[in-house]
Design a protein around this motif. Structure first.
Motif, PDB file in Angstrom:
ATOM      1  N   HIS A  49       0.840  -1.206   0.000  1.00  0.00           N
ATOM      2  CA  HIS A  49       0.000   0.000   0.000  1.00  0.00           C
ATOM      3  C   HIS A  49       0.868   1.245   0.000  1.00  0.00           C
ATOM      4  CE1 HIS A  49       0.209   0.829   4.453  1.00  0.00           C
ATOM      5  NE2 HIS A  49       0.330  -0.482   4.545  1.00  0.00           N
ATOM      6  N   ASP A  73       5.872   1.573   6.744  1.00  0.00           N
ATOM      7  CA  ASP A  73       4.453   1.192   6.588  1.00  0.00           C
ATOM      8  C   ASP A  73       3.788   2.100   5.573  1.00  0.00           C
ATOM      9  OD1 ASP A  73       1.966   0.087   6.922  1.00  0.00           O
ATOM     10  OD2 ASP A  73       1.624   0.913   8.917  1.00  0.00           O
ATOM     11  N   HIS A 119       2.609   4.211  12.559  1.00  0.00           N
ATOM     12  CA  HIS A 119       1.396   4.947  12.980  1.00  0.00           C
ATOM     13  C   HIS A 119       1.706   5.995  14.054  1.00  0.00           C
ATOM     14  CE1 HIS A 119      -1.688   1.687  11.506  1.00  0.00           C
ATOM     15  NE2 HIS A 119      -0.628   1.782  10.716  1.00  0.00           N
ATOM     16  N   GLU A 138      -5.311   1.082   2.331  1.00  0.00           N
ATOM     17  CA  GLU A 138      -5.110   0.041   3.345  1.00  0.00           C
ATOM     18  C   GLU A 138      -5.328   0.602   4.740  1.00  0.00           C
ATOM     19  OE1 GLU A 138      -3.434  -2.743   6.163  1.00  0.00           O
ATOM     20  OE2 GLU A 138      -2.844  -0.674   5.895  1.00  0.00           O
ATOM     21  N   GLU A 139      -4.835   1.820   4.966  1.00  0.00           N
ATOM     22  CA  GLU A 139      -4.902   2.385   6.322  1.00  0.00           C
ATOM     23  C   GLU A 139      -6.313   2.836   6.699  1.00  0.00           C
ATOM     24  OE1 GLU A 139      -2.634   1.797   8.216  1.00  0.00           O
ATOM     25  OE2 GLU A 139      -0.652   2.064   7.350  1.00  0.00           O
TER      26      GLU A 139
HETATM   27 MN    MN Z   1      -0.456   0.663   8.862  1.00  0.00          MN
END
Ligand code: MN
Ligand code: BES
Ligand code: MN
Length: 453
Positions: A86, A119, A426, A153-154
């Motif tokens: 992603h 990420d 995050h 995705e998040e």
């Molecule tokens: Mn994530």
């Protein structure tokens, strides 16, 4: 094969520069006003896939676009590998806690700091560079490849699910490879053995129609903040077991995992110290890794009500709100959990307030079978890049599309992650180890070679 790895070594500096460019694009999927940036990241990635030599399309969805890269030159007799990742990232707030700004990547002490570094931009991009290395040196890939990169995705992959269903034929693959998880320790390559599922809720409690003087009215009407606190407190019993009736009904008992988990190297005190919490506490009767990998949870993610500014203000708030998410394990079903959750909240909601529960999104839990040619190829590829065989570890997080890809494509999924403990995904100061970005690129390239054998 050795010239592919020599090519990677010779171009690592440029790969890193390019990753920095990718990281400078604030592709925050959760924020409407960043939609143009999300699109810019998609276009940037598409450009790089094209430069590497793939056919590329930016596929529209009702939300953020899907980037699809294809290379089918290995022919219909060769296997097809689907690489998923992603390109969207989490919001960077709180900004003041970043050492350097989230979208100005910076290399310090062997770590690339930026929102999305690990990420998932760094972990996705290393696959793009592995493809480039093959195509530039050999002029071909050892297997057919489909790259599927999403921008949601998040925020729950809502539009990727129907996209995958609709494009199942085009996405057809013999194996799915994903780098979006963590290694158990530096130097210890890790294959993800499971992912938890998710069911995410918003609870709203409405009391009076407007804020009231807490002296003139307090005691005569139910305070929605107190009502919400009661509801939230009812989610666990004294032993931190989830107390929502029916919550554990579908949890598959898996005694064999106790042994497997005990075999994973894990430093309890290092983990505690990384969290900064005074002690590790959770569901009675389970170890920390069991609590993270094979047990479901119910967590408050956010809480809002009343006056929170400086000093005192005597007010009885009109409303209170909480965001709550449950992490799920096989065979819990997000829709069934949503039902149980809703019924429970309605049952415990005190009289005198109006309570509503909204189910925001969900994803299924997943467990790998950990056998077959894909896993053997991965073990060899990781050994080549890291000098040792991989360990298998569960993951506490969720990647909602994984079980759907496995189901729709009927292909095994490999989680070959290059994150590290303490990576701050995050959170402020997210980082990816530069060494893992580099070794990950070698591992990804070696995996393609292995799968082509
Ligand atoms: Mn994530
Ligand atoms: N890469 C993570 C998933 C992850 C986290 C795997 C930690 C292994 C260890 C992914 O980007 C993520 O954050 N997923 C969300 C899913 C949600 C928004 C539907 C998560 O787990 O909260
Ligand atoms: Mn991710």
């Amino acid at each position: 094969m050795s010239d592919i790895h020599a090519y990677i070594d010779a171009h690592l500096g440029r790969f890193r520069e390019e990753l920095f460019e990718f990281l400078r694009i604030p592709s925050i999927s959760a924020r409407r006003e960043y939609a143009p940036e999300v699109r810019r990241a998609a276009a940037w990635l598409a450009g790089k896939l094209k430069e590497a030599g793939l056919d590329v399309a930016i596929e529209e969805t009702p939300g953020h676009p899907v980037v699809l890269g294809e290379w089918r030159g290995a022919g219909p007799g060769a296997p097809t590998v689907l690489i998923y990742g992603h390109y969207d990232v989490q919001p960077p707030e709180p900004l003041e806690l970043w050492t350097t700004p989230p979208f100005e990547p910076s290399l310090r002490d062997g770590r690339i700091y930026a929102r999305g570094a690990v990420d998932d931009k760094g972990q996705l991009y290393l696959h793009v560079k592995a493809l480039e290395a093959h195509l530039r040196t050999a002029g071909r890939l050892p297997v057919n490849v489909v790259v599927l990169a999403e921008g949601e995705e998040e925020v729950g992959s809502d539009h990727l699910m129907p996209f995958v269903e609709k494009n199942a034929a085009r996405l057809a693959a013999d194996a799915v490879v994903i780098s979006d998880t963590v290694m158990v320790a530096p130097g210890m390559p890790t294959i993800g053995a499971s992912l938890r599922g998710l069911a995410y809720f918003q609870i709203e409690v409405q009391g009076p129609s407007h804020d009231l003087h807490s002296g003139s009215y307090g005691g005569a009407v139910v305070n929605p903040a107190t009502a919400l606190a009661r509801i939230l407190a009812s989610f666990h019993d004294e032993d931190w077991r989830v107390a929502i009736p029916g919550f554990y009904d579908d949890v598959r008992s898996a005694p064999e995992y106790r042994e497997q988990i005990r075999a994973v190297p894990f430093e309890e005190e290092a983990f505690r110290s990384e969290t900064g919490a005074p002690a590790l506490v959770g569901e009675a009767g389970f170890s920390t890794l069991e609590r993270l990998w094979v047990r479901p949870t119910c967590e408050v993610n956010g809480l809002l009500s009343g006056y929170t500014g400086e000093g005192a203000k005597t007010v009885l708030p009109a409303r209170a709100m909480a965001k709550v998410s449950c992490r799920l394990v096989p065979d819990q079903d997000p829709e069934r959990i949503a039902e149980a959750f809703r019924r429970h909240v309605e049952r415990v909601a005190p009289e005198g307030v109006t309570v509503s529960v909204e189910y925001l999104h969900g994803g299924r839990p997943w467990r790998a079978r950990l056998e077959g040619p894909l896993y053997e190829a991965a073990a060899r590829a990781l050994e080549r890049a890291f000098g040792r065989r991989p360990v298998y570890a569960g993951e506490g997080g969720s990647i909602p599309i994984v079980p759907e890809l496995e189901r729709v494509l009927g292909a095994p999924v490999l989680l070959m992650g290059f994150g590290l403990p303490g990576e701050n995904a995050h959170a402020p100061d997210e980082w990816m180890s530069l060494e893992n970005f580099e070794k990950g690129t070698h591992a990804a390239a070696a995996l393609l070679s292995e799968l082509g054998r």
